[in-house]
Design a protein around this motif. Structure first.
Motif, PDB file in Angstrom:
ATOM      1  N   SER A  35      68.342 -28.964  60.021  1.00 34.23           N
ATOM      2  CA  SER A  35      69.434 -28.690  60.956  1.00 34.23           C
ATOM      3  C   SER A  35      70.649 -29.559  60.699  1.00 34.23           C
ATOM      4  CB  SER A  35      68.954 -28.869  62.396  1.00 34.23           C
ATOM      5  OG  SER A  35      68.634 -30.224  62.644  1.00 34.23           O
ATOM      6  N   HIS A  36      70.491 -30.678  60.036  1.00 33.61           N
ATOM      7  CA  HIS A  36      71.615 -31.558  59.742  1.00 33.61           C
ATOM      8  C   HIS A  36      72.166 -31.363  58.336  1.00 33.61           C
ATOM      9  CE1 HIS A  36      70.337 -33.481  63.425  1.00 33.61           C
ATOM     10  NE2 HIS A  36      71.502 -34.091  63.438  1.00 33.61           N
ATOM     11  N   GLY A  37      71.765 -30.306  57.663  1.00 33.14           N
ATOM     12  CA  GLY A  37      72.350 -29.958  56.376  1.00 33.14           C
ATOM     13  C   GLY A  37      71.777 -30.692  55.177  1.00 33.14           C
ATOM     14  N   ALA A  38      70.621 -31.271  55.309  1.00 31.36           N
ATOM     15  CA  ALA A  38      70.038 -32.016  54.194  1.00 31.36           C
ATOM     16  C   ALA A  38      69.689 -31.099  53.032  1.00 31.36           C
ATOM     17  CB  ALA A  38      68.793 -32.768  54.655  1.00 31.36           C
ATOM     18  N   THR A  39      69.264 -29.876  53.321  1.00 28.61           N
ATOM     19  CA  THR A  39      68.901 -28.962  52.241  1.00 28.61           C
ATOM     20  C   THR A  39      70.135 -28.551  51.439  1.00 28.61           C
ATOM     21  OG1 THR A  39      69.025 -27.107  53.798  1.00 28.61           O
ATOM     22  CG2 THR A  39      66.870 -28.057  53.373  1.00 28.61           C
ATOM     23  N   ARG A  40      71.256 -28.369  52.109  1.00 28.76           N
ATOM     24  CA  ARG A  40      72.492 -27.994  51.414  1.00 28.76           C
ATOM     25  C   ARG A  40      72.930 -29.114  50.474  1.00 28.76           C
ATOM     26  NH1 ARG A  40      77.516 -29.319  52.565  1.00 28.76           N
ATOM     27  NH2 ARG A  40      76.955 -29.959  54.668  1.00 28.76           N
ATOM     28  N   VAL A  41      72.877 -30.337  50.950  1.00 27.52           N
ATOM     29  CA  VAL A  41      73.277 -31.490  50.133  1.00 27.52           C
ATOM     30  C   VAL A  41      72.376 -31.615  48.915  1.00 27.52           C
ATOM     31  CG1 VAL A  41      73.462 -34.002  50.117  1.00 27.52           C
ATOM     32  CG2 VAL A  41      74.275 -32.707  52.090  1.00 27.52           C
TER      33      VAL A  41
END
Length: 57
Positions: A35-41
């Motif tokens: 939910s905090h965008g770790a996968t995108r990073v």
């Protein structure tokens, strides 16, 4: 001399009694990172490294 090996899951669960708690904590931490965008990073970093190795980036 015999060395006893163990991991944190076996110590916490104590023969499987609290395995549901471990699974719940794991799912909660995974959702928090997602939910905090770790996968995108992480995906951006992986793509950048692959492109640099191939010589395009």
């Amino acid at each position: 001399m015999k060395i006893k090996c163990f991991n944190i899951v076996s110590v916490v669960t104590d023969n499987g009694e609290n395995k549901g708690v471990i699974v719940f904590i794991n799912m909660t931490m995974t959702y928090y990172g997602y939910s905090h965008g770790a996968t995108r990073v992480e995906l951006e970093k992986v793509i950048r490294i692959c492109l640099e190795c191939v010589g395009i980036g």
